[in-house]
Design an enzyme around this catalytic site. Structure first.
Site, mmCIF file in Angstrom:
data_model
loop_
_atom_site.group_PDB
_atom_site.id
_atom_site.type_symbol
_atom_site.label_atom_id
_atom_site.label_comp_id
_atom_site.label_asym_id
_atom_site.label_seq_id
_atom_site.Cartn_x
_atom_site.Cartn_y
_atom_site.Cartn_z
ATOM 1 C CE LYS A 78 45.538 53.685 34.034
ATOM 2 N NZ LYS A 78 45.465 53.129 35.403
ATOM 3 N NE ARG A 87 49.494 43.738 38.568
ATOM 4 C CZ ARG A 87 48.606 44.043 39.505
ATOM 5 N NH1 ARG A 87 47.966 43.076 40.158
ATOM 6 N NH2 ARG A 87 48.361 45.292 39.816
#
Length: 498
Positions: free
Chosen positions: A275, A349
Site C-alpha cells: 500500500k 477474501r
C-alpha cells in the site's frame, strides 16, 4: 476501554445532588414528572431561559442553567426532543449518548420521558446503552493527561422513571451488549505490535470465562486441514497465524447453530503489492470483522442468549518479505479450489475462504454471516455510515437490514450479478483473487460466494463503518466496534428460543 460511568435506576422524584436533566419538545412544555421535580416555577424558569438563549427545543439540543434558584441541583440541563414527529421515533441510544456528553464527568439525575415521549423499560435500557458507549475512550498508552481531561470520565447517571425496576432488569442485557462493543473497540484500537495473531487468539480465549467453548488452530493444524489460502497470506510475516473457533451453546443441543465469521488481518501492509504510506497506520483496524465476532460472542454469552452460535475468525498479518506470496502465485484453498493471486493486497477474501469452508464443513450451520473490512470500493459506493450487504438469501438479507435499521448500524444490499462472478475467472486456476477495479466490492463478494455451498449466506463489507472516524453521539473513538449491536439484535429478534 470505557472510562468510569455508573448508571442506576430509581423512582421518579428521587432526591439527590448534582445536575438535574429534563426533556422538552419544541413546545418547551415539561412532562408531568419534570413538573413535579421542578415545582410550580419550573416551566416559567425554562421558558424565560429559553427565550434569552434562543433555545427552541430542537432534537438533540441543550440548555444549561447553572445553580437555578429554588431547584435542588447544581445545574439544570434541559434537552430538546424536537417536534411531535421527532418524539414519536426517538433513537434512545443516541439520546443517551447525547445526554451523557452534556453531563460528562459529573453526577446527574435524569428524569426520563416528556410530553409525547413516554418511556418504557426497554427505552430506558437503550438510553443507558448509549450513555455507556458515549463514555468510551482509548487512552491506555497515554502517560500524561491534560489538566482539563475530565471529559467522558467519572460520570454518574441516576435514571428516574416509573418502570425503574423493569428498566434495571432490561439494562442488564443492554450492558452485556455495551461490553461486547467495548471489547470490539479495544481490539480495533490496539496497535499491531501488541495485538498480533497469537495475542488476539489469547484474548478471544478469555470468552471461556463466560462458558464459551474456544478452539485455537495453529499453523500445523491448518496445514493438516489444507488451509492453503489463509496460510499463503500469513507466510510473509514473522507472526504465525491463528484460527479461533468459539462456540456458544445457549439453546437445545439439537438446535443447528448459526455461524458468524470475521476477517482478522491484524495489520495489512498490502504484502508485495504494498500500500501507499498515506493512511497505512489505519490498517491495524483490518481485523474489525473479527473484533465484531468476538464482541458479539461476549454479548450473547454474558446475557445467556438462547441460541447456538459458532464464531470463527482467521487471524493473520499481511507483510512483504522474501517469503511472501506473490502476484501470479497459485494457491490451493481448503475447498480444493485453486486461486491465482493477482494482488496480494486482496488478502482478506483468501482468509475468509478457508475459514468459511472449515465452519460449514465441521458445523453445518443454518446460515453464515461474514464480516470483513474488505474493500475500499464499498467506501466509494456507500461512504462511512452504511455497510455493504451481499447475500444469496432474501429472507436473511431482509432480517439483517431490519436489525440494522433498529440499531442504527445500517446496511444496503448490493448486487451479486453473474458478470461479477465471471470477472474473477482465471486463465490458469479456478479463479483469481481480484476482478479488477470496476465493481470491486461485488467481485470480492462473488469470490467469497464460491466457497459457500447450499447454505444461506450474507457478507457484510464493513470497510467504511468498521474503521470510521465520523464522531457520533455514541462513538467518539476511531474504531466503532460496528456490528456487535446489529448481530445481537438479529439473534434476539429472529433466532433465539422464546
Amino acid at each position: 476501554m470505557a472510562d468510569a460511568i455508573t448508571i442506576t435506576f430509581g423512582p421518579l422524584g428521587s432526591a439527590g445532588r448534582g445536575d438535574l436533566v429534563v426533556f422538552v419538545g419544541d413546545d418547551l412544555a415539561l412532562g408531568g414528572a419534570a413538573r413535579d421535580v421542578l415545582g410550580s416555577g419550573g416551566a416559567d424558569l425554562v421558558a424565560r431561559a429559553a427565550a434569552v438563549e434562543k433555545f427552541k427545543g430542537r432534537s438533540l439540543s441543550a440548555l444549561v442553567l447553572p445553580a437555578p434558584a429554588g431547584i435542588e441541583a447544581d445545574r439544570l440541563v434541559v434537552i430538546g426532543l424536537g417536534s411531535d414527529k421527532d418524539r414519536a421515533k426517538i433513537d434512545w441510544p443516541v439520546l443517551g449518548g447525547f445526554t451523557a456528553g452534556k453531563v460528562s464527568g459529573r453526577t446527574a439525575r435524569v428524569v426520563l420521558g416528556a410530553n409525547g415521549a413516554p418511556v418504557t423499560a426497554e427505552n430506558a435500557a437503550e438510553f443507558a446503552l448509549g450513555a455507556r458507549l458515549r463514555s468510551y475512550s482509548f487512552d491506555r498508552y497515554k502517560t500524561k493527561k491534560k489538566p482539563d481531561s475530565d471529559e467522558n470520565g467519572g460520570t454518574t447517571l441516576h435514571l428516574l422513571l416509573s418502570e425503574h425496576e423493569a428498566a434495571a432488569q432490561a439494562a442488564k442485557a443492554a450492558e452485556a451488549v455495551a461490553e461486547g462493543v467495548v471489547i470490539a473497540r479495544d481490539l480495533i484500537n490496539e496497535p499491531p505490535n501488541v495485538l498480533y495473531p497469537e495475542e488476539f487468539a489469547r484474548r478471544a480465549s478469555e470468552l471461556t470465562k463466560l462458558g464459551v467453548e474456544v478452539e485455537v488452530l495453529e499453523p500445523a493444524r491448518m496445514r493438516e486441514l489444507g488451509m492453503g489460502a489463509l496460510l499463503a497470506v500469513a507466510q510473509g510475516s514473522v507472526r504465525e497465524p491463528r484460527v479461533v473457533v468459539m462456540r456458544w451453546n445457549g439453546a437445545n443441543s439439537a438446535e443447528t447453530p448459526v455461524a458468524l465469521i470475521g476477517k482478522g488481518v491484524v495489520f495489512d501492509s498490502g504484502g508485495v503489492s504494498i500500500k501507499s504510506a498515506g493512511g497505512m497506520e489505519d490498517m491495524k483496524g483490518d481485523m474489525g470483522g473479527a473484533a465484531a465476532v468476538v464482541g458479539t460472542l461476549h454479548a450473547l454469552a454474558s446475557r445467556k442468549a438462547k441460541v447456538n452460535v459458532v464464531g470463527a475468525i482467521g487471524i493473520v498479518e499481511n507483510m512483504p518479505d522474501g517469503g511472501s506470496y506473490r502476484p501470479s502465485d497459485i494457491v490451493t484453498s481448503m475447498s480444493g479450489q485453486t486461486i491465482e493471486v493477482i494482488n496480494t493486497d486482496a488478502e482478506g477474501r483468501l482468509v475468509l475462504a478457508d475459514v468459511i469452508w472449515h465452519v460449514q464443513s465441521a458445523y453445518k450451520p443454518k446460515f453464515i454471516i461474514d464480516l470483513a473490512t474488505l474493500t475500499g470500493a464499498i467506501i466509494v459506493a456507500l461512504g462511512q455510515d452504511i455497510a455493504g450487504l451481499f447475500s444469496n438469501d432474501d429472507d436473511l438479507a431482509a432480517r439483517i437490514t431490519a436489525a440494522g435499521e433498529a440499531t442504527g448500524e445500517k446496511v444496503w444490499r448490493m448486487p451479486l450479478a453473474p458478470s461479477f462472478d465471471k470477472a474473477i475467472d482465471s486463465k490458469f486456476a479456478d479463479m483469481k483473487n481480484t476482478g479488477g477495479r470496476h465493481g470491486g466490492a461485488a467481485t470480492a463478494a462473488s469470490f467469497i460466494k464460491r466457497f459457500v455451498n447450499d447454505v444461506p449466506w450474507a457478507h457484510l463489507d464493513i470497510a467504511g463503518v468498521g474503521m470510521s472516524s465520523n464522531a457520533t453521539e455514541i462513538n467518539r473513538s476511531w474504531g466503532a466496534g460496528w456490528g456487535v449491536r446489529l448481530l445481537d439484535r438479529l439473534m434476539r429478534e429472529h433466532y433465539e428460543a422464546k
